[in-house]
Write a protein that holds these residues in place. Structure first.
Motif, PDB file in Angstrom:
ATOM      1  N   LEU A  70       0.776  -1.154   0.214  1.00 28.00           N
ATOM      2  CA  LEU A  70      -0.031  -0.055   0.091  1.00 28.00           C
ATOM      3  C   LEU A  70       0.754   1.288  -0.085  1.00 28.00           C
ATOM      4  N   GLU A  71       1.908   1.193   0.709  1.00 31.28           N
ATOM      5  CA  GLU A  71       2.896   2.395   0.834  1.00 31.28           C
ATOM      6  C   GLU A  71       3.377   2.619  -0.592  1.00 31.28           C
ATOM      7  N   GLU A  72       4.059   1.431  -1.353  1.00 31.05           N
ATOM      8  CA  GLU A  72       4.639   1.622  -2.601  1.00 31.05           C
ATOM      9  C   GLU A  72       3.581   1.943  -3.573  1.00 31.05           C
ATOM     10  N   ALA A  73       2.254   1.503  -3.510  1.00 33.64           N
ATOM     11  CA  ALA A  73       1.275   2.082  -4.382  1.00 33.64           C
ATOM     12  C   ALA A  73       0.940   3.334  -4.267  1.00 33.64           C
ATOM     13  N   THR A  74       0.924   3.754  -3.159  1.00 32.55           N
ATOM     14  CA  THR A  74       0.823   5.398  -2.890  1.00 32.55           C
ATOM     15  C   THR A  74       1.867   6.150  -3.739  1.00 32.55           C
ATOM     16  N   ILE A  75       3.157   5.569  -3.746  1.00 30.41           N
ATOM     17  CA  ILE A  75       4.269   6.296  -4.281  1.00 30.41           C
ATOM     18  C   ILE A  75       3.970   6.283  -5.384  1.00 30.41           C
ATOM     19  N   LEU A  76       3.856   5.007  -6.145  1.00 30.14           N
ATOM     20  CA  LEU A  76       3.479   4.881  -7.680  1.00 30.14           C
ATOM     21  C   LEU A  76       2.295   5.695  -8.066  1.00 30.14           C
ATOM     22  N   ARG A  77       1.434   5.768  -7.237  1.00 27.78           N
ATOM     23  CA  ARG A  77       0.119   6.907  -7.805  1.00 27.78           C
ATOM     24  C   ARG A  77       0.604   8.272  -7.893  1.00 27.78           C
ATOM     25  N   SER A  78       1.268   8.686  -6.810  1.00 32.72           N
ATOM     26  CA  SER A  78       1.962  10.214  -6.605  1.00 32.72           C
ATOM     27  C   SER A  78       2.794  10.294  -7.809  1.00 32.72           C
ATOM     28  N   ARG A  79       3.414   9.534  -8.379  1.00 32.30           N
ATOM     29  CA  ARG A  79       4.372   9.557  -9.450  1.00 32.30           C
ATOM     30  C   ARG A  79       3.543   9.944 -10.876  1.00 32.30           C
ATOM     31  N   PHE A  80       2.568   9.048 -10.875  1.00 32.50           N
ATOM     32  CA  PHE A  80       1.444   9.257 -11.893  1.00 32.50           C
ATOM     33  C   PHE A  80       0.736  10.514 -11.961  1.00 32.50           C
ATOM     34  N   ASP A  81       0.195  10.727 -10.751  1.00 35.45           N
ATOM     35  CA  ASP A  81      -0.468  12.157 -10.612  1.00 35.45           C
ATOM     36  C   ASP A  81       0.323  13.279 -10.774  1.00 35.45           C
ATOM     37  N   SER A  82       1.713  13.337 -10.408  1.00 36.55           N
ATOM     38  CA  SER A  82       2.439  14.308 -10.472  1.00 36.55           C
ATOM     39  C   SER A  82       2.748  14.994 -11.871  1.00 36.55           C
ATOM     40  N   GLU A  83       2.579  14.194 -12.763  1.00 39.86           N
ATOM     41  CA  GLU A  83       2.819  14.493 -14.273  1.00 39.86           C
ATOM     42  C   GLU A  83       1.427  14.593 -14.868  1.00 39.86           C
ATOM     43  N   ARG A  84       0.426  14.790 -14.360  1.00 35.69           N
ATOM     44  CA  ARG A  84      -0.871  15.054 -14.884  1.00 35.69           C
ATOM     45  C   ARG A  84      -0.958  16.259 -15.463  1.00 35.69           C
ATOM     46  N   GLY A  85      -1.543  16.343 -16.678  1.00 36.15           N
ATOM     47  CA  GLY A  85      -1.775  17.626 -17.334  1.00 36.15           C
ATOM     48  C   GLY A  85      -0.533  18.114 -18.111  1.00 36.15           C
ATOM     49  N   CYS A  86       0.342  17.460 -18.368  1.00 36.18           N
ATOM     50  CA  CYS A  86       1.639  17.781 -18.998  1.00 36.18           C
ATOM     51  C   CYS A  86       1.515  18.017 -20.658  1.00 36.18           C
ATOM     52  N   SER A  87       2.406  18.534 -21.287  1.00 29.76           N
ATOM     53  CA  SER A  87       2.390  18.684 -22.608  1.00 29.76           C
ATOM     54  C   SER A  87       2.223  17.140 -23.364  1.00 29.76           C
ATOM     55  N   ASN A  88       1.749  17.385 -24.848  1.00 23.44           N
ATOM     56  CA  ASN A  88       1.531  16.201 -25.276  1.00 23.44           C
ATOM     57  C   ASN A  88       2.989  15.478 -25.578  1.00 23.44           C
ATOM     58  N   ALA A  89       3.946  16.114 -26.042  1.00 19.72           N
ATOM     59  CA  ALA A  89       5.355  15.496 -26.366  1.00 19.72           C
ATOM     60  C   ALA A  89       5.847  14.933 -25.073  1.00 19.72           C
ATOM     61  N   LYS A  90       5.495  15.788 -24.033  1.00 18.37           N
ATOM     62  CA  LYS A  90       6.184  15.058 -22.683  1.00 18.37           C
ATOM     63  C   LYS A  90       5.517  14.037 -22.210  1.00 18.37           C
ATOM     64  N   ALA A  91       4.167  13.816 -22.662  1.00 18.84           N
ATOM     65  CA  ALA A  91       3.236  12.760 -22.129  1.00 18.84           C
ATOM     66  C   ALA A  91       3.696  11.630 -22.958  1.00 18.84           C
ATOM     67  N   VAL A  92       3.865  11.662 -24.273  1.00 19.90           N
ATOM     68  CA  VAL A  92       4.286  10.584 -24.971  1.00 19.90           C
ATOM     69  C   VAL A  92       5.794   9.971 -24.489  1.00 19.90           C
ATOM     70  N   ARG A  93       6.589  10.919 -24.232  1.00 18.48           N
ATOM     71  CA  ARG A  93       7.993  10.346 -23.776  1.00 18.48           C
ATOM     72  C   ARG A  93       7.794   9.827 -22.258  1.00 18.48           C
ATOM     73  N   LEU A  94       7.274  10.217 -21.592  1.00 20.32           N
ATOM     74  CA  LEU A  94       6.782   9.671 -19.970  1.00 20.32           C
ATOM     75  C   LEU A  94       6.155   8.262 -20.166  1.00 20.32           C
ATOM     76  N   LEU A  95       5.293   8.196 -21.468  1.00 18.54           N
ATOM     77  CA  LEU A  95       4.761   6.871 -21.540  1.00 18.54           C
ATOM     78  C   LEU A  95       5.755   5.676 -22.002  1.00 18.54           C
ATOM     79  N   LYS A  96       6.396   6.257 -22.917  1.00 19.84           N
ATOM     80  CA  LYS A  96       7.542   5.437 -23.512  1.00 19.84           C
ATOM     81  C   LYS A  96       8.432   5.107 -22.336  1.00 19.84           C
ATOM     82  N   GLU A  97       8.922   5.757 -21.417  1.00 25.43           N
ATOM     83  CA  GLU A  97       9.596   5.850 -20.452  1.00 25.43           C
ATOM     84  C   GLU A  97       9.115   4.650 -19.299  1.00 25.43           C
TER      85      GLU A  97
END
Length: 170
Positions: A70-97
């Motif tokens: 649960l702790e690690e899942a919260t950290i994982l969720r925060s990593r996803f939420d921190s990049e919400r609403g970024c530009s399309n180019a960054k979103a494609v790069r983040l998805l690939k990474e």
């Protein structure tokens, strides 16, 4: 439809030993390409949701203790939420990474639900036949009227699956 007619004519020619393998392969390949389903084009949100879900499943393979998960899942969720609403180019790069990182951390022996195929409980305790449960022949009216195979599928003559004879279990 033209492919099927051409395929049938080639099969007829094959019986006369006058067909050409290259033509046959080309027709079969063309028919397969026509029948093959095209991959579904997912939206970016769907791809991110699938990446997140696969990441949680991979995390559950690595972490045994529920509190740590649960702790690690919260950290994982925060990593996803921190990049919400970024530009399309960054979103494609983040998805690939993210996909590359998921591949890097894939567990060599992933967790499998015990009663699903590949699990340790799969096909372990199939229900006994009703003749054994009720030897006097007084079977209740609400008892199931079908027989199950060792893989817990219903025995039907149409499918050829019948729980008779020996069964090879892998």
């Amino acid at each position: 439809l033209a492919f099927i007619h051409e395929l049938l004519s080639l099969i007829r020619l094959k019986t006369h030993k006058t067909y050409h393998a290259a033509t046959m392969n080309a027709v079969i390949t063309a028919a397969a390409n026509q029948a093959r389903q095209k991959p579904v084009k997912l939206s970016h949100n769907q791809e991110v949701a699938r990446l997140y879900r696969k990441s949680l499943k991979t995390l559950s393979s690595w972490v045994i203790d529920r509190d740590i998960f649960l702790e690690e899942a919260t950290i994982l969720r925060s990593r996803f939420d921190s990049e919400r609403g970024c530009s399309n180019a960054k979103a494609v790069r983040l998805l690939k990474e993210g996909k590359a990182e998921l591949f890097e951390f894939t567990h060599p022996d992933p967790y499998c639900v015990p009663f699903m195929p590949g699990g340790s409980l799969f096909m372990r305790n199939p229900p006994p036949p009703l003749e054994i449960c009720f030897p006097d022949g007084d079977i209740p009216a609400d008892a199931p009227k079908h027989t199950l195979n060792p893989d817990m599928s219903v025995c039907t003559p149409e499918t050829g699956k019948v729980a008779v004879g020996s069964v090879l279990v892998d």
